[in-house]
Structure formats: C-alpha cells, structure tokens
Enzyme design. Structure first.
Site, PDB file in Angstrom:
ATOM      1  N   TYR A 206     -12.389   3.090   3.806  1.00  0.00           N
ATOM      2  CA  TYR A 206     -11.324   2.613   2.906  1.00  0.00           C
ATOM      3  C   TYR A 206     -11.749   1.408   2.078  1.00  0.00           C
ATOM      4  O   TYR A 206     -10.894   0.655   1.609  1.00  0.00           O
ATOM      5  CB  TYR A 206     -10.069   2.283   3.717  1.00  0.00           C
ATOM      6  CG  TYR A 206      -9.313   3.514   4.188  1.00  0.00           C
ATOM      7  CD1 TYR A 206      -8.647   4.340   3.282  1.00  0.00           C
ATOM      8  CD2 TYR A 206      -9.264   3.858   5.533  1.00  0.00           C
ATOM      9  CE1 TYR A 206      -7.954   5.474   3.709  1.00  0.00           C
ATOM     10  CE2 TYR A 206      -8.569   4.991   5.966  1.00  0.00           C
ATOM     11  CZ  TYR A 206      -7.922   5.789   5.036  1.00  0.00           C
ATOM     12  OH  TYR A 206      -7.235   6.913   5.454  1.00  0.00           O
TER      13      TYR A 206
ATOM     14  N   HIS B 166      -4.335  12.636   5.180  1.00  0.00           N
ATOM     15  CA  HIS B 166      -5.142  12.172   4.054  1.00  0.00           C
ATOM     16  C   HIS B 166      -5.624  13.366   3.251  1.00  0.00           C
ATOM     17  O   HIS B 166      -5.936  14.408   3.820  1.00  0.00           O
ATOM     18  CB  HIS B 166      -6.369  11.406   4.576  1.00  0.00           C
ATOM     19  CG  HIS B 166      -7.392  11.117   3.510  1.00  0.00           C
ATOM     20  ND1 HIS B 166      -7.306  10.035   2.677  1.00  0.00           N
ATOM     21  CD2 HIS B 166      -8.511  11.795   3.135  1.00  0.00           C
ATOM     22  CE1 HIS B 166      -8.341  10.047   1.837  1.00  0.00           C
ATOM     23  NE2 HIS B 166      -9.087  11.101   2.097  1.00  0.00           N
TER      24      HIS B 166
ATOM     25  N   LYS C 266      -3.896  12.025  10.489  1.00  0.00           N
ATOM     26  CA  LYS C 266      -3.993  10.616  10.903  1.00  0.00           C
ATOM     27  C   LYS C 266      -3.414  10.404  12.316  1.00  0.00           C
ATOM     28  O   LYS C 266      -2.731  11.291  12.849  1.00  0.00           O
ATOM     29  CB  LYS C 266      -3.277   9.757   9.854  1.00  0.00           C
ATOM     30  CG  LYS C 266      -3.909   9.905   8.447  1.00  0.00           C
ATOM     31  CD  LYS C 266      -3.252   8.962   7.443  1.00  0.00           C
ATOM     32  CE  LYS C 266      -3.843   9.128   6.050  1.00  0.00           C
ATOM     33  NZ  LYS C 266      -3.328   8.128   5.084  1.00  0.00           N
TER      34      LYS C 266
ATOM     35  N   ASN D 109       1.389   7.766   6.959  1.00  0.00           N
ATOM     36  CA  ASN D 109       1.788   8.924   6.159  1.00  0.00           C
ATOM     37  C   ASN D 109       1.112  10.233   6.561  1.00  0.00           C
ATOM     38  O   ASN D 109       0.960  11.140   5.754  1.00  0.00           O
ATOM     39  CB  ASN D 109       1.633   8.625   4.659  1.00  0.00           C
ATOM     40  CG  ASN D 109       0.222   8.279   4.281  1.00  0.00           C
ATOM     41  OD1 ASN D 109      -0.680   8.368   5.105  1.00  0.00           O
ATOM     42  ND2 ASN D 109       0.011   7.897   3.035  1.00  0.00           N
TER      43      ASN D 109
ATOM     44  N   GLU E 279     -16.481  11.712   1.244  1.00  0.00           N
ATOM     45  CA  GLU E 279     -15.704  11.624   2.487  1.00  0.00           C
ATOM     46  C   GLU E 279     -16.137  12.710   3.484  1.00  0.00           C
ATOM     47  O   GLU E 279     -16.210  12.453   4.691  1.00  0.00           O
ATOM     48  CB  GLU E 279     -14.211  11.735   2.159  1.00  0.00           C
ATOM     49  CG  GLU E 279     -13.712  10.528   1.370  1.00  0.00           C
ATOM     50  CD  GLU E 279     -12.308  10.697   0.804  1.00  0.00           C
ATOM     51  OE1 GLU E 279     -11.696  11.772   0.958  1.00  0.00           O
ATOM     52  OE2 GLU E 279     -11.805   9.722   0.199  1.00  0.00           O
TER      53      GLU E 279
END
Ligand code: CMP
Length: 139
Positions: free
Chosen positions: A51, A117, A11, A114, A128
């Site tokens: 998302y 993913h 990310k 975080n 995805e």
C-alpha cells in the site's frame, strides 16, 4: 494494453466473518476464472510495501493494521476486461455508496473495512499479482 487478468484479496474481515465461500461463489458466477489462489497473512512490512501509494494518507496506519490482523485470501482472476469488470463487481470503496448486489454492498462494513480488494489498472494488476505469487503459482 488491456489484459484479461486482475488481482484480488479477500480482506481479513471477510475471512473473520466466514464469507470466503460466498464471495468466491459470486466471483465465479460473474464469469471470473481463478488462475492463482492462496490464504496468507501479510507482515507489517509487506502491507506497507503493498500500500506504499497510500503512505502519506491519514488512514495509512489503520489500513496496515487492518490488513495484517489476520489471514487474507489472495487470488488472480481471468476474464475479458477483468480489471474494469471486477471493480464493477466489488462496488464503491465506501460500502454506503456501493450499488445493490456488489460485493462491498453485500459484505463490507465500512470504508476502512471494505471486504475485498480489486486492482485499479492492468499495470497494478500485474505488480500486485507478482507481489503475492511466483511465476509457477500463476496458471
Ligand atoms: P482499497 O481501495 O482496496 O485499497 C486502499 C484501501 O484504503 C481501501 O480499499 C480502504 O480499505 C482504505 N481506505 C481508503 N479510504 C479510506 C478512508 N478514508 N478511511 C479509511 N480507510 C480508507
């Protein structure tokens, strides 16, 4: 049916902090083979689509803003039991709860930011992967 592939994104916070190499090293050392990879930046519409399952959650706006603020590294990883093993490697969503040695314990700042993913099911891994990579970019 279980497959041997999962999808990951490093990310924007991981790229900003210069952690691409360290994270990929851990991924390789844990037995995952990279079968697709690119650095890219999601548009707002793309992040909202990726998302969509979280669209009713209070953190959705924050999540989309975070995931579009800079480039990500997207990759498809291959290993036996890939989805489950990769989720174990990244650790809990909240880095405060993540086990020692996991990617989020090592590199994530907070629940929102975080670092990494990982797909939560074989079905989502495929969806995805195909969201980010064409057939001829998957090896
Ligand atoms: P991930 O599990 O990869 O995908 C959904 C993301 O939403 C999650 O990582 C976090 O980045 C974010 N997220 C989940 N829960 C929260 C929360 N309570 N507050 C802010 N962001 C969250």
């Amino acid at each position: 049916m279980a497959t041997n592939r999962t999808f990951t994104m490093l990310k924007p916070d991981s790229i900003e902090k210069g952690n691409i190499g360290a994270i990929l090293e851990k991924i390789n050392a844990s037995g995952f083979r990279i079968v697709a990879m690119k650095m890219t930046q999601m548009s707002t519409t793309e992040a909202e689509t990726f998302y969509a399952v979280h669209s009713e959650r209070p953190f959705f706006g924050e999540l989309v803003e975070y995931m579009t603020r800079g480039p990500i590294v997207a990759a498809i990883l291959e290993k036996e039991n890939a989805v489950e093993d990769f989720r174990a490697l990244i650790g809990a969503t909240n880095p405060a709860d993540a086990a020692e040695g996991t990617l989020r314990k090592l590199y994530a700042a907070s629940m929102g930011e975080n670092a990494v993913h990982g797909s939560d099911s074989d079905e989502n891994a495929q969806i995805e992967s195909n969201f980010h990579f064409s057939g001829r970019e998957q090896f």
